[in-house]
Scaffold this motif. Structure first.
Motif, mmCIF file in Angstrom:
data_model
loop_
_atom_site.group_PDB
_atom_site.id
_atom_site.type_symbol
_atom_site.label_atom_id
_atom_site.label_comp_id
_atom_site.label_asym_id
_atom_site.label_seq_id
_atom_site.Cartn_x
_atom_site.Cartn_y
_atom_site.Cartn_z
ATOM 1 N N GLN A 246 12.109 -42.211 69.505
ATOM 2 C CA GLN A 246 12.291 -40.792 69.177
ATOM 3 C C GLN A 246 11.373 -40.354 68.033
ATOM 4 O O GLN A 246 11.515 -39.253 67.533
ATOM 5 N N CYS B 17 10.847 -41.995 64.934
ATOM 6 C CA CYS B 17 11.099 -42.462 63.563
ATOM 7 C C CYS B 17 10.046 -43.497 63.174
ATOM 8 O O CYS B 17 9.618 -44.308 63.992
ATOM 9 N N ASP C 291 13.657 -42.065 57.709
ATOM 10 C CA ASP C 291 13.867 -41.007 58.700
ATOM 11 C C ASP C 291 14.831 -41.436 59.813
ATOM 12 O O ASP C 291 15.124 -40.665 60.718
ATOM 13 N N PRO D 129 20.599 -34.291 62.501
ATOM 14 C CA PRO D 129 19.552 -35.313 62.505
ATOM 15 C C PRO D 129 18.173 -34.824 62.035
ATOM 16 O O PRO D 129 17.235 -35.605 62.077
ATOM 17 N N GLN D 130 18.070 -33.539 61.581
ATOM 18 C CA GLN D 130 16.739 -32.998 61.271
ATOM 19 C C GLN D 130 16.001 -33.853 60.228
ATOM 20 O O GLN D 130 14.822 -34.172 60.408
ATOM 21 N N ASP D 131 16.679 -34.219 59.129
ATOM 22 C CA ASP D 131 16.023 -35.019 58.083
ATOM 23 C C ASP D 131 16.105 -36.517 58.373
ATOM 24 O O ASP D 131 15.135 -37.249 58.179
ATOM 25 N N SER E 13 17.772 -39.336 61.307
ATOM 26 C CA SER E 13 18.539 -39.669 62.511
ATOM 27 C C SER E 13 19.462 -40.838 62.202
ATOM 28 O O SER E 13 19.071 -41.774 61.507
ATOM 29 N N GLU F 108 24.386 -36.277 69.408
ATOM 30 C CA GLU F 108 23.591 -35.324 68.611
ATOM 31 C C GLU F 108 23.010 -35.868 67.306
ATOM 32 O O GLU F 108 22.277 -35.161 66.633
ATOM 33 N N SER F 109 23.373 -37.092 66.912
ATOM 34 C CA SER F 109 22.997 -37.523 65.563
ATOM 35 C C SER F 109 21.599 -38.127 65.479
ATOM 36 O O SER F 109 21.163 -38.539 64.405
ATOM 37 N N ARG G 296 17.548 -37.262 66.364
ATOM 38 C CA ARG G 296 16.597 -36.160 66.606
ATOM 39 C C ARG G 296 15.807 -36.398 67.898
ATOM 40 O O ARG G 296 15.312 -37.500 68.125
ATOM 41 N N TYR G 297 15.698 -35.378 68.739
ATOM 42 C CA TYR G 297 14.898 -35.524 69.975
ATOM 43 C C TYR G 297 13.534 -34.891 69.816
ATOM 44 O O TYR G 297 13.355 -34.008 69.026
#
Lengths: 348, 348
Positions: free
Chosen positions: B183, B185, B256, B281-283, B285, B344-345, B347-348
């Motif tokens: 994803q 990171c 990240d 998860p923006q900042d 994941s 959801e936790s 980031r995609y």
């Protein structure tokens, strides 16, 4: 299974001689004999059977705990408390049964307990007055009922058959509603799972009493969701999600406050309302009842009504063991006072 | 306790006559005698003692379950699965012990089981190779170990002493790290509770293997929190909160991505990071391991690595009962494949 007779045979002595060794009566015994018996115990891997001894005395050091579902974190906390008190204070182990509030499962467990010689059980059920509980008592079972007490009964002088230890559920429902009203809510509802359970009914009565005292209408204030068969208490959060949808669909004006019958239901409601774009607590304040250790972890953290669970568990185990020991104590009803734990899910 | 001899005496018949009634051998019996015995059974509240009978045959229909803490929702789910399979498929009841991963508690429970005549136990412990487990086996206990298996051992041909059923923890750690890297990171860490436990070690090895395969440094990638004595697994979320603070304080550059050793730890980390203003998860994941039923209820809902818990529980109970029935089955190790559950936790 190796028993004392096998040891006696292997060592070429009588059963009572082996029994003397097991009970430390070895003053008069020849050293050779003692050595031979000890050798036989070792070779045969004989473990003196405490249970067989206990069965003779009618005293098996086990308690039964009957809960709807250990998957409900609140019942996990209850079992955790009971188990540690029973073990540490009295040296008792616990037999656990999940019943999904099904009569059939409850009956089965009670019968198994009796046939195992286990004579004490702590019960969480929709009603303690069901026939199978009474039957078990008639067969010599002693019982303490958790959270099944009507406040009314506590104030009556009617004959009490079974020890009962509860949070004052009437007060819990009232306290939750009072707090929402104090915080400025004008249009509050009570969200619950369907089914006629004493503790549920009392929470609802307390909730309605609070509305009445505030001069508000008590009509159409209860929103009920139906549990699927076998779901029991483990899927409370799912029912909460369904209820959240009903609240949104069926109301022209959204409520500004929700009392949930327990925290798992509250969490499901908050989760789904949030997903649907409702802001908690800005749009709707939500309060639960239970004060689970998980409540601090949700976002927003959950405001809840708490009971002194550890004190209640201690009293239950103390009373049950006293009854098992044959102490002549009259069945009594104990009500524990609930209290408010403020967090973030109610608007200030 | 009333026993069969009391019934015989009360009815004025022999013990074997009462036994005939209890076992349905009444063809040859006079109606009067039968009626008198049934009357005595009723008057004396006699309940035939299954356990006493079982003790004679060496077969008590109870299983022990030893877990660190039932307060950990993941162990509650395990116990729930085991209890329902044992009961519904085999008619066994379960004796539960919380051990807080303390040797003393584990020993105590094993000894109690043996002295109760309970010969089968499912064990969750930091290591199955501790002396008290071996001792119990030498005394005739049969045992299935949950989640204590090293992947390495599974690939070796060394002699296996104890049945062991685990998720492939190496793969779980690897799968979690792989997903974060896929994803996007670049700077991921592994958050864990301190302590040398087989399943933990394997998750960490899998995590590091993923980094190595991606050509990333494996230095200083593990962040450890220390459990308080007696906290055990019930306060994992609290340790997660402490770890979140450490991650913020000790890193010039924030990671990240975080792999948490289990979901409760992940939930604690997310809860505290959110409080500190970090967006998930923006900042960062975050992915957990366990796939608790609660995962859908948090905000954001938790992405996690799942094991086929129900299949594992079924196999454990099946094997344990087979061993108790004296089937000659060789101890084996079973590894179950973990799988990713996207929520959801991350980031995609």
């Amino acid at each position: 299974m190796v028993d004392i007779r096998d040891v006696a045979k292997h060592a070429g002595v009588s059963v009572s001689t082996v029994s003397n060794v097991l009970n430390g009566r070895i003053d008069q015994m020849r050293k050779e004999t003692l050595k031979r018996i000890e050798e036989s115990i070792k070779v045969l891997k004989y473990h003196p059977n405490k249970l067989a001894q206990q069965l003779k005395t009618g005293h098996v050091k086990m308690l039964g705990i009957l809960v709807p579902s250990i998957m409900n974190p609140n019942f996990a906390a209850l079992v955790n408390n009971i188990e540690s008190i029973a073990k540490e204070k009295y040296g008792y182990q616990v037999l656990l049964a999940n019943t999904s509030r099904q009569d059939k499962q409850e009956k089965l467990f009670l019968n198994d307990l009796l046939s195992f010689g286990v004579k004490g059980v702590i019960v969480v059920s929709s009603s303690i007055e069901k026939k199978h509980f009474i039957n078990a008592i008639n067969k010599g079972m002693v019982m303490v009922n958790y959270d099944g007490l009507t406040s009314e009964e506590a104030h009556n002088n009617k004959k009490i058959l079974i020890d009962s230890i509860s949070m004052d559920n009437f007060q819990a429902g009232k306290l939750a509603a009072d707090f929402l009203l104090q915080q400025g809510c004008k249009n509050i509802v009570f969200a619950t799972i369907k089914g006629n359970i004493t503790s549920r009914n009392n929470k609802i009565l307390g909730f309605l009493d609070s509305l009445k005292n505030a001069g508000l209408s008590t009509k159409n204030r209860i929103i009920e969701g139906t549990a699927q068969f076998a779901y029991g208490d483990s899927e409370l959060a799912e029912i909460g999600k369904l209820l959240a949808n009903e609240i949104i669909k069926n109301n022209k004006t959204l409520p500004d406050g929700i009392v949930a019958i327990n925290d798992m239901l509250a969490i499901g409601i908050i989760s789904e309302l949030t997903r649907l774009g409702v802001k908690i607590p800005q749009d709707i304040s939500v309060i639960g009842i239970d004060n689970m250790f998980l409540d601090t972890l949700f976002s927003p953290s959950l405001t809840s009504i708490a009971s002194p669970l550890s004190d209640m568990a201690t009293l239950m185990v103390d009373r049950l063991i006293a009854m098992l020991n044959g102490d002549k104590i009259e069945p009594r009803e104990f009500l524990f006072k609930p209290y408010l734990v403020k967090r973030e899910s109610v608007r200030y």
